[in-house]
Design an enzyme around this catalytic site. Structure first.
Site: not given
Length: 599
Positions: A157, A239
């Site tokens: 991220e 995810e």
């Protein structure tokens, strides 16, 4: 030897394969739990397990490395292979994961002004030192070397933090220099800004997304981004959030099981996914992370149950069975089985054996560290737990102002052993009035500061508040006081073994409570903390984590393997002046109903 490639599809030995994966963090489970958890993932219909690798547990002190016990990532990966699972590893130096400091080691903060997750040479040198130890352990586990590892992550991220492509490139080159040949990937949110900032698609690094709903819409965003860069790769949600994490004093977050199953089915129809989490586990010790909302830091609870497919203790939930069914509908040829279950027991109630004030026994437990001005946690210890700042003020025989300057996170203030105030968030730094005892020439000032967990995501990741303890100082009247003795309380085994329970009992002060009890049989269990205030529980030298009576969880999970047949020792460190008289084991978690978010 097998091969794994990413072309228009994922190819295992040249044949297309859909990745059905689940996240199990080896460091959030007792090693004795690994096999059951991995088996249950396989029984779900999955073919892959994914795990992060947190830098801060593997290099707890700079230059000192630990891969033993529940930190043995190699043993975890080998066990996954024995059970027939492929493995996705995420050894990026930053993991987020609601983990303390996003996996970054606290000792990095000793470098003044260091720019984390950047090409700052000081940061990259420390990354290289870590990877020099870590990556040679992982290289033999790659599928090309006969192992189960099919992919590894460069950064996590990053588009939600920075946009320095050169940092990503240097990290990629560093990883590849240690004979890592499996495909590398990044994972980011599914919108253009973060994908532009956080990926290395221009360098042919595979792109994955993180999301937990609107599967087809998010998959289309990823597909469009890839097409814009001339890529026709498969879609992978790295995810797929099936639940959510919890914070102190906020309601427990739940997700409808059927809603999740419906979304998983949609996602599998368009691509591959990694269920985050499959088994959440526990933030043992002081490793819970912290969120940031506006000016507030919101630390997360010890449990990482996550409302996942398995409970914190590893029991299958309704979500497990509904998702298992959804997988079968899309992939009818997958192998599935009944999951393993376990017995969770209430192991009885036990009276306290001994108790003592921390103030009375601190000098037996550790040597105080003297300094003219307050030192931060990172500069005097591991950077986790608590620090007691002790000072002596001249007694002017009238009330004096006391003020803590630049302190993180929560402070208990005592004068002459009596509690004067507890400051946290909105009240930290407020002036209070302190009066000494008239017969004394000095006032004994003690300030116990707790690190509640460093921010693991967002704008505050590189902020000054990540350095814990007292950064500024303690003011008497309108000047900074000079002259301190520091007592860093990390609750490590060697400290607890030196507690002198005969030194003096003062329940109103931060205190240790010792329980010695015999068990004929061991089992998974929960410790009922609902009658305690705030503190930490240590079982046979293992730190289970924090409890706090503001909830929402009022119990701590204790795995069976942490207990022993025969004599056990459990130590509670309680900071709120509540006298603890009994230890109670229960067979399920207790929750406090909270109707409102802590805005």
């Amino acid at each position: 030897m097998q091969t794994f490639e990413i072309k228009e599809d994922f190819l295992l030995d040249g044949e297309p394969i859909k990745l059905i994966s689940g996240a199990i963090h080896y460091f959030r489970l007792a090693p004795a739990q690994w096999e059951d958890s991995l088996y249950n993932l396989k029984a779900l219909g999955a073919n892959t397990v994914e795990t992060y690798i947190p830098w801060n547990i593997h290099e707890p002190k700079e230059g000192t490395f630990d891969f033993e016990g529940m930190k043995d990532v190699v043993a975890f990966v080998n066990l996954a292979q024995e059970l027939g699972l492929m493995v996705i590893l995420r050894p990026s130096v930053y993991i987020c994961a609601e983990w303390e400091f996003g996996g970054l080691p606290a000792w990095l903060l000793k470098e003044s002004g260091i720019r984390l997750r950047s090409t700052d040479p000081r940061f990259m040198e420390k990354v290289k030192n870590y990877y020099t130890v870590l990556l040679p352990k992982l290289a033999p586990l790659q599928v090309s070397q006969g192992g189960p590892v099919i992919m590894m992550q460069i950064e996590n991220e990053y588009g939600s933090y920075g946009m320095e492509k050169e940092y990503l490139r240097q990290t990629k080159q560093l990883i590849e220099s240690f004979a890592i040949t499996v495909p590398l990937f990044t994972s980011d949110g599914s919108w253009p800004e973060v994908l532009d900032a956080g990926t290395l698609i221009e360098d042919d690094v595979f792109v994955t997304g993180n999301f937990g709903s609107h599967s087809k819409e998010n998959a289309n965003v990823l597909k469009t981004f890839m097409q814009q860069h001339g890529k026709n790769w498969p879609i992978m949600c790295m995810e797929y959030w099936d639940g959510w994490f919890n914070r102190w004093n906020e309601p427990i977050i739940k997700r409808d099981a059927q809603d999740l199953a419906n979304e998983v089915k949609e996602m599998l129809e368009v691509g591959s996914l990694n269920l985050y989490m499959f088994h959440g586990g526990t933030n043992f010790g002081f490793y819970n992370g912290c969120s940031a909302r506006g000016m507030l830091d919101l630390p997360q609870v010890t449990s990482y149950d996550y409302d996942a497919l398995l409970t914190e203790a590893g029991e299958p939930t309704e979500k497990y069975y509904l998702v298992q069914q959804a997988i079968k509908e899309v992939c009818p040829d997958v192998w599935q089985a009944e999951p393993r279950t376990k017995k969770i027991s209430a192991l009885g109630n036990y009276p306290v054996t001994e108790s003592v004030s921390f103030f009375k026994t601190k000098d037996q437990m550790m040597a105080g560290i003297a300094s003219p001005y307050p030192l931060t946690m990172e500069n005097i210890s591991t950077g986790y737990g608590y620090v007691l700042y002790s000072a002596q003020w001249k007694n002017y025989q009238h009330k004096n102002k006391l003020r803590l300057v630049e302190t993180s996170d929560r402070a208990h203030i005592y004068s002459d052993g009596e509690h004067q105030a507890t400051q946290y968030q909105e009240t930290l730094g407020e002036e209070i009035m302190i009066a000494g005892q008239k017969e004394n020439e000095v006032i004994q000032i003690d300030v116990l500061v707790e690190n509640l967990g460093r921010v693991n995501y967002g704008a505050k990741l590189n902020g000054p508040e990540q350095s814990k303890g007292i950064r500024g100082g303690i003011m008497q009247d309108i000047h900074f006081h000079q002259g301190y003795v520091h007592y860093p309380l990390t609750l490590e085994k060697e400290q607890l073994e030196k507690i002198d329970y005969q030194a003096g009992k003062v329940p109103e002060q931060p205190s240790f409570y010792q329980f010695k009890f015999d068990l004929a049989e061991t089992a998974d269990t929960f410790i009922d903390c609902s009658r305690y205030g705030k503190g930490v529980v240590v079982v046979n030298g293992i730190n289970l984590g924090r409890y706090w009576n503001q909830g929402p969880l009022l119990t701590l999970y204790c795995p069976k393997s942490f207990l022993k047949q025969g004599e056990n020792e459990l130590v509670i460190f309680e900071t709120e002046g509540i006298e603890i008289e009994e230890l109670c084991f229960v067979d399920m978690p207790k929750e406090k109903v909270i109707d409102r978010p802590n805005l």
